[in-house]
Scaffold this motif. Structure first.
Motif, PDB file in Angstrom:
ATOM      1  N   GLU A 246     -12.063  -0.598   3.631  1.00  0.00           N
ATOM      2  CA  GLU A 246     -10.947  -1.516   3.330  1.00  0.00           C
ATOM      3  C   GLU A 246     -11.255  -2.967   3.673  1.00  0.00           C
ATOM      4  N   LYS A 247     -12.473  -3.287   4.095  1.00  0.00           N
ATOM      5  CA  LYS A 247     -12.793  -4.667   4.451  1.00  0.00           C
ATOM      6  C   LYS A 247     -12.811  -5.583   3.233  1.00  0.00           C
ATOM      7  N   GLN A 248     -12.927  -5.028   2.037  1.00  0.00           N
ATOM      8  CA  GLN A 248     -12.975  -5.851   0.834  1.00  0.00           C
ATOM      9  C   GLN A 248     -11.616  -6.464   0.500  1.00  0.00           C
ATOM     10  N   HIS A 249     -10.556  -5.940   1.086  1.00  0.00           N
ATOM     11  CA  HIS A 249      -9.224  -6.488   0.830  1.00  0.00           C
ATOM     12  C   HIS A 249      -8.978  -7.686   1.745  1.00  0.00           C
ATOM     13  N   LEU A 250      -8.694  -8.836   1.147  1.00  0.00           N
ATOM     14  CA  LEU A 250      -8.539 -10.069   1.923  1.00  0.00           C
ATOM     15  C   LEU A 250      -7.375  -9.968   2.903  1.00  0.00           C
ATOM     16  N   ASN A 251      -6.358  -9.202   2.534  1.00  0.00           N
ATOM     17  CA  ASN A 251      -5.174  -9.089   3.385  1.00  0.00           C
ATOM     18  C   ASN A 251      -5.168  -7.799   4.207  1.00  0.00           C
ATOM     19  N   ALA A 252      -6.331  -7.184   4.379  1.00  0.00           N
ATOM     20  CA  ALA A 252      -6.399  -5.844   4.982  1.00  0.00           C
ATOM     21  C   ALA A 252      -5.673  -5.765   6.321  1.00  0.00           C
ATOM     22  N   GLU A 253      -5.829  -6.786   7.158  1.00  0.00           N
ATOM     23  CA  GLU A 253      -5.231  -6.740   8.490  1.00  0.00           C
ATOM     24  C   GLU A 253      -3.710  -6.862   8.453  1.00  0.00           C
ATOM     25  N   ARG A 254      -3.144  -7.258   7.306  1.00  0.00           N
ATOM     26  CA  ARG A 254      -1.688  -7.403   7.199  1.00  0.00           C
ATOM     27  C   ARG A 254      -1.053  -6.321   6.317  1.00  0.00           C
ATOM     28  N   ILE A 255      -1.856  -5.358   5.898  1.00  0.00           N
ATOM     29  CA  ILE A 255      -1.349  -4.277   5.048  1.00  0.00           C
ATOM     30  C   ILE A 255      -1.120  -3.038   5.907  1.00  0.00           C
ATOM     31  N   TYR A 256       0.061  -2.437   5.748  1.00  0.00           N
ATOM     32  CA  TYR A 256       0.416  -1.250   6.518  1.00  0.00           C
ATOM     33  C   TYR A 256       0.964  -0.181   5.580  1.00  0.00           C
ATOM     34  N   ARG A 257       0.616   1.058   5.870  1.00  0.00           N
ATOM     35  CA  ARG A 257       1.154   2.185   5.112  1.00  0.00           C
ATOM     36  C   ARG A 257       2.390   2.726   5.824  1.00  0.00           C
ATOM     37  N   ILE A 258       3.398   3.096   5.041  1.00  0.00           N
ATOM     38  CA  ILE A 258       4.615   3.690   5.599  1.00  0.00           C
ATOM     39  C   ILE A 258       4.413   5.196   5.731  1.00  0.00           C
ATOM     40  N   ASN A 259       4.369   5.679   6.955  1.00  0.00           N
ATOM     41  CA  ASN A 259       4.311   7.112   7.221  1.00  0.00           C
ATOM     42  C   ASN A 259       5.673   7.588   7.720  1.00  0.00           C
ATOM     43  N   ILE A 260       5.979   8.836   7.456  1.00  0.00           N
ATOM     44  CA  ILE A 260       7.220   9.444   7.939  1.00  0.00           C
ATOM     45  C   ILE A 260       6.855  10.612   8.853  1.00  0.00           C
ATOM     46  N   THR A 261       7.379  10.607  10.064  1.00  0.00           N
ATOM     47  CA  THR A 261       7.124  11.701  10.996  1.00  0.00           C
ATOM     48  C   THR A 261       8.438  12.352  11.398  1.00  0.00           C
ATOM     49  N   GLN A 262       8.362  13.624  11.706  1.00  0.00           N
ATOM     50  CA  GLN A 262       9.490  14.382  12.232  1.00  0.00           C
ATOM     51  C   GLN A 262       8.986  15.217  13.390  1.00  0.00           C
ATOM     52  N   ASN A 263       9.600  15.035  14.527  1.00  0.00           N
ATOM     53  CA  ASN A 263       9.174  15.764  15.715  1.00  0.00           C
ATOM     54  C   ASN A 263      10.404  16.368  16.375  1.00  0.00           C
TER      55      ASN A 263
ATOM     56  N   ALA B 101       3.089  -5.298  -7.920  1.00  0.00           N
ATOM     57  CA  ALA B 101       2.620  -6.011  -6.727  1.00  0.00           C
ATOM     58  C   ALA B 101       1.311  -5.461  -6.189  1.00  0.00           C
ATOM     59  N   VAL B 102       0.821  -4.359  -6.758  1.00  0.00           N
ATOM     60  CA  VAL B 102      -0.449  -3.802  -6.275  1.00  0.00           C
ATOM     61  C   VAL B 102      -1.563  -4.841  -6.323  1.00  0.00           C
ATOM     62  N   PHE B 103      -1.523  -5.725  -7.305  1.00  0.00           N
ATOM     63  CA  PHE B 103      -2.585  -6.713  -7.449  1.00  0.00           C
ATOM     64  C   PHE B 103      -2.374  -7.925  -6.546  1.00  0.00           C
ATOM     65  N   ASP B 104      -1.190  -8.042  -5.944  1.00  0.00           N
ATOM     66  CA  ASP B 104      -0.940  -9.080  -4.954  1.00  0.00           C
ATOM     67  C   ASP B 104      -1.258  -8.595  -3.547  1.00  0.00           C
ATOM     68  N   VAL B 105      -1.005  -7.315  -3.301  1.00  0.00           N
ATOM     69  CA  VAL B 105      -1.225  -6.758  -1.966  1.00  0.00           C
ATOM     70  C   VAL B 105      -2.709  -6.463  -1.737  1.00  0.00           C
ATOM     71  N   PHE B 106      -3.341  -5.843  -2.707  1.00  0.00           N
ATOM     72  CA  PHE B 106      -4.739  -5.443  -2.570  1.00  0.00           C
ATOM     73  C   PHE B 106      -5.645  -6.376  -3.377  1.00  0.00           C
ATOM     74  N   THR B 107      -6.867  -6.526  -2.902  1.00  0.00           N
ATOM     75  CA  THR B 107      -7.839  -7.378  -3.589  1.00  0.00           C
ATOM     76  C   THR B 107      -8.561  -6.549  -4.640  1.00  0.00           C
ATOM     77  N   ILE B 108      -8.160  -6.732  -5.881  1.00  0.00           N
ATOM     78  CA  ILE B 108      -8.725  -5.983  -7.006  1.00  0.00           C
ATOM     79  C   ILE B 108      -9.238  -6.996  -8.020  1.00  0.00           C
TER      80      ILE B 108
ATOM     81  N   ASN C 139     -16.165   2.605  -0.330  1.00  0.00           N
ATOM     82  CA  ASN C 139     -15.605   2.515   1.007  1.00  0.00           C
ATOM     83  C   ASN C 139     -14.159   2.027   0.991  1.00  0.00           C
ATOM     84  N   THR C 140     -13.345   2.695   0.196  1.00  0.00           N
ATOM     85  CA  THR C 140     -11.901   2.476   0.179  1.00  0.00           C
ATOM     86  C   THR C 140     -11.227   3.746  -0.294  1.00  0.00           C
ATOM     87  N   HIS C 141     -10.027   4.000   0.233  1.00  0.00           N
ATOM     88  CA  HIS C 141      -9.277   5.166  -0.246  1.00  0.00           C
ATOM     89  C   HIS C 141      -8.155   4.744  -1.183  1.00  0.00           C
ATOM     90  N   VAL C 142      -7.967   3.437  -1.363  1.00  0.00           N
ATOM     91  CA  VAL C 142      -6.940   2.938  -2.281  1.00  0.00           C
ATOM     92  C   VAL C 142      -7.609   2.702  -3.630  1.00  0.00           C
TER      93      VAL C 142
END
Length: 797
Positions: free
Chosen positions: A47-64, A122-129, A187-190
């Motif tokens: 994910e280092k190729q994405h210029l905004n990588a450090e500011r991108i977060y995935r929304i996970n949902i947990t239930q415990n 917005a995928v093209f604004d969030v990720f560097t493609i 070297n990216t999963h997106v």
């Protein structure tokens, strides 16, 4: 520098074993270490190729709830748009919906594609493609637009310009190509081969079931936060929005996960594992340590040869510090010469390393200036560390005693060499135990009874719209006309890949009590075809029409549950009881008609969770065909011909279930391969050091050997006498290595919910292999010395 090089070459000339062993050992060690660094560096590059990588977060949902934790990377469809309008710290949000394998066609060209993704513009604004053709601002604005990669453009349109041309997706909808993007790096999963507008789904499906559905968690969603934003604050605001659309019994919690950390650190969808990286780094350090120990051992063992040189230099005015600098300089030059040889080996072995590691590490990663400087820095550090003790040891000689011929090897040098040999043996034993433990765990996972049949099962994708509309019962019946085909069954997911879950309750459950339970849709033949034991009640049957899933009725159908579901609810006999599925304003009841024995529907790193199975005629995306294996090519040809007779316009594709299962543990397979290689490297380097030490040990005791032979000692008696000290060191090394290896590997095994145990035989084998290699290496030299004529050794006495 010139004088240091000249002195080094003179030393190597007079002590050839010293030079060959050290340069060879250092070269091999540096080669292995550089490969490990390449592997580690690539793993951290995700994910280092994405210029905004450090500011991108995935929304996970947990239930415990009650110690039972469920976590998913999927979230409700309306959550990201609501968050964008209400949370000022968010710059953009983007949702991905992965369609699964569906056909894509252009004219007569049709392929099943498994990387078709519906995404927000917005995928093209969030990720560097990188765009090759088209405008990122408008590429996904139209509901029937499609963006594809350059490789897909060549695949469907050859050399023609794809812009403005159309592709038919899932045999139903035409989409116009609006842009072509650069292929994603590995070297990216997106990633995606095709991007379709997410809004198309919102318009296609009923809004209450999709766009306004706060209960189901369908897309994978990412947010782009403003610089300086506090992530805990954003999480709390997201949770507040989710709670507004949840019931009191809904215990879902939003957790944000940084994009760069997903690959190695994610607790939800980890693609690799940081523990593997730490293990490999440790192995690399161990290899360099063994090579460094070789150098120190041989340098101090050969100290007598340089004693006169040191004495003369001190006599003519050289101080101790200048001698230390000289000796360290020689060591550094030797390591740099070894690095040159290592570079040559790396270039030759790099293609093979990529295959073994399973990573497509780019060739230019070795020419990166920062990486080159890092390797040179490690080499210089290795040279200094390896040479510092021998330098101080040699510089401490007293010139008067040396020049009088009174130089003798002190106990301190011998004790230090003994300690170094102990460390070397211990490290080698630890690596051997680790390698055998990893291999044993991998074999355990590959051979463990999963609770269902996984051999000789061919899997066909049937998720496209045409097959969904026509059904597969006639196709299955035709397949069974072949005597080589034993069974055929359709399901939503395969029995080893169940991932969807629901929150359910049950009749007579305490108020608000729910349970997270995994679920799969299957047909009537699934349980029998996969040979899953029904231990209470009955299997689904066509003789009971009420078994079939039907959401038009409040009693929606029958289900089978596994033992774990009954155990967690507290039912001894669940037959006839009902599960209750609450979905917004809807409420459905499922009658339990049977209980199946627990089977492993997730990787063995995870514990078996509650599961229910429902029989359905819709939503089935995988067809499993059980064959006898007597004529596999002929059977596949029969399946293909039958497929083409039923679905002439659809491409035929298949995989084997056991191959898919092996891919689940490919990281461990590659880790084992790397461990085998690097452990072999460590053993080779250690053996080189022993070879050098044994040469000097036998030379030092040549007169002792001659006297023993004159007094009547046999070759084997002399060999056993000289090998005794090495056996003592091996025994001591095992006493050091065994508890360390047990601690490390026991902790590693804890990562697996189902694991093998540490075997005493593993420790004994490691000790035996190490002892065998050491004694073989030393014995070759002692036997050679013992066979020499004693007259030559004693002629000056």
């Amino acid at each position: 520098m010139y004088l240091n090089l000249k002195s080094l070459l003179r030393t190597i000339k007079h002590t050839k074993v010293y030079g060959i062993v050290n340069i060879t050992g250092l070269s091999i060690g540096l080669t292995a270490f550089v490969f490990i660094l390449l592997y580690v560096r690539y793993e951290f590059s995700y994910e280092k190729q994405h210029l905004n990588a450090e500011r991108i977060y995935r929304i996970n949902i947990t239930q415990n709830r009650g110690g039972r934790k469920f976590a998913t990377s999927h979230s409700p469809v309306p959550l990201p748009p609501a968050a964008k309008t209400r949370i000022s710290e968010l710059t953009e949000t983007v949702r991905f919906y992965y369609s699964g394998k569906i056909p894509v066609a252009h004219g007569d060209i049709m392929f099943n594609e498994d990387n078709v993704v519906y995404a927000d513009p917005a995928v093209f604004d969030v990720f560097t493609i990188e765009f090759i053709k088209g405008n990122p601002a408008t590429a996904l604005q139209d509901l029937h637009s499609i963006v594809l990669t350059e490789s897909m453009a060549r695949k469907y349109f050859k050399d023609a310009d794809p812009i403005g041309r159309q592709l038919k997706v899932d045999n139903s909808h035409l989409f116009t190509v609006t842009a072509v993007i650069r292929d994603f790096p590995k070297n990216t999963h997106v990633t995606a081969d095709f991007y379709l507008p997410f809004a198309f789904l919102e318009e296609t499906y009923p809004r209450q079931r999709f766009a306004e559905n706060w209960i189901s968690q369908l897309p994978v969603s990412y947010i782009l936060v403003r610089e300086g934003s506090l992530i805990p604050d954003i999480e709390e605001k997201l949770n507040a929005i989710l709670r507004e659309h949840s019931t009191d019994s809904d215990h879902r919690v939003v957790r944000l996960e940084s994009l760069p950390k997903i690959h190695l650190y994610s607790e939800v969808t980890r693609f690799s594992d940081i523990s593997y990286i730490r293990i490999l780094i440790t192995v690399g350090i161990f290899i360099l340590l063994i090579a460094s120990i070789n150098f120190m051992n041989l340098a101090t063992a050969c100290s007598a040869g340089r004693a006169c040189e040191t004495g003369i230099r001190k006599t003519v005015g050289a101080d101790r510090m200048s001698l230390i600098v000289q000796f360290i300089g020689e060591t550094v030059i030797m390591t740099l010469l070894s690095l040159l040889i290592a570079v040559f080996l790396i270039i030759i072995l790099f293609p093979a390393f990529r295959i073994v590691s399973g990573l497509e590490i780019p060739v230019n990663s070795m020419t990166d200036p920062l990486f080159i400087f890092m390797i040179i820095g490690f080499t210089l550090l290795l040279g200094i560390i390896s040479g510092i003790y021998p330098a101080f040891y040699l510089a401490a000689f007293q010139p008067v005693r040396v020049l009088k011929g009174e130089f003798a090897r002190g106990r301190s040098g011998s004790r230090f060499r003994t300690a170094l040999v102990l460390i070397q043996f211990s490290v080698t034993i630890i690596l051997l135990i680790a390698t055998m433990t990893i291999k044993h765990q991998l074999r355990y996972m590959q051979t463990k009874d999963l609770g269902f049949k996984k051999e000789q099962v061919i899997v066909l994708p049937i998720g496209n719209q045409q097959i969904q509309q026509e059904g597969v019962e006639a196709f299955k019946a035709s397949l069974l006309n072949s005597p080589q085909i034993k069974a055929a069954t359709a399901s939503w997911t395969l029995p080893s890949q169940v991932g969807a879950y629901n929150n359910i309750t049950w009749e007579d459950a305490p108020e608000g009590e729910t349970m997270e339970i995994m679920q799969n849709r299957i047909d009537f033949d699934f349980i029998e075809a996969y040979q899953i034991p029904v231990i209470q009640g009955r299997n689904f049957s066509r003789d009971f029409p009420g078994d079939l899933l039907n959401y038009e009725n409040e009693l929606a159908g029958s289900v089978l549950i596994n033992e774990e579901a009954a155990r967690q609810i507290g039912w001894g006999n669940p037959i006839g009881k009902r599960l209750v599925h609450i979905y917004g304003d809807w409420r459905w009841y499922y009658e339990i008609v049977g209980m199946v024995k627990d089977f492993h529907f997730r990787p063995l790193t995870q514990e078996i969770k509650p599961l229910y199975l429902m029989v359905s005629e819709t939503g089935l995306r995988q067809l499993s065909v059980m064959i006898d294996g007597n004529d596999t090519p002929g059977t596949i040809k029969y399946i293909e011909d039958t497929w083409k007779s039923f679905y002439p316009g659809l491409p035929f594709e298949y995989t084997f279930l056991d191959k898919q299962f092996e891919n689940t543990y490919r990281n461990i397979v590659h880790l084992q391969s790397l461990f085998n290689i690097f452990t072999g490297v460590a053993i080779v380097i250690a053996r080189l050091g022993l070879l050098g030490l044994s040469v000097y040990a036998t030379e030092r005791r040549i007169k002792e050997i001659g006297i023993r032979k004159v007094l009547g000692a046999s070759v084997w008696v002399i060999t056993a006498q000289l090998n005794r000290e090495f056996l003592a060191r091996i025994l001591a090394a095992n006493l050091i290595a065994w508890p360390i290896a047990w601690w490390f590997m026991n902790n590693w095994l804890q990562e697996f919910a189902y694991r093998s145990s540490l075997q005493p035989l593993t420790f004994l084998l490691a000790a035996g292999i190490t002892a065998g290699i050491a004694l073989l290496t030393v014995s070759l030299q002692t036997i050679k010395a013992a066979l020499t004529d004693p007259v030559g050794a004693l002629r000056y006495e």
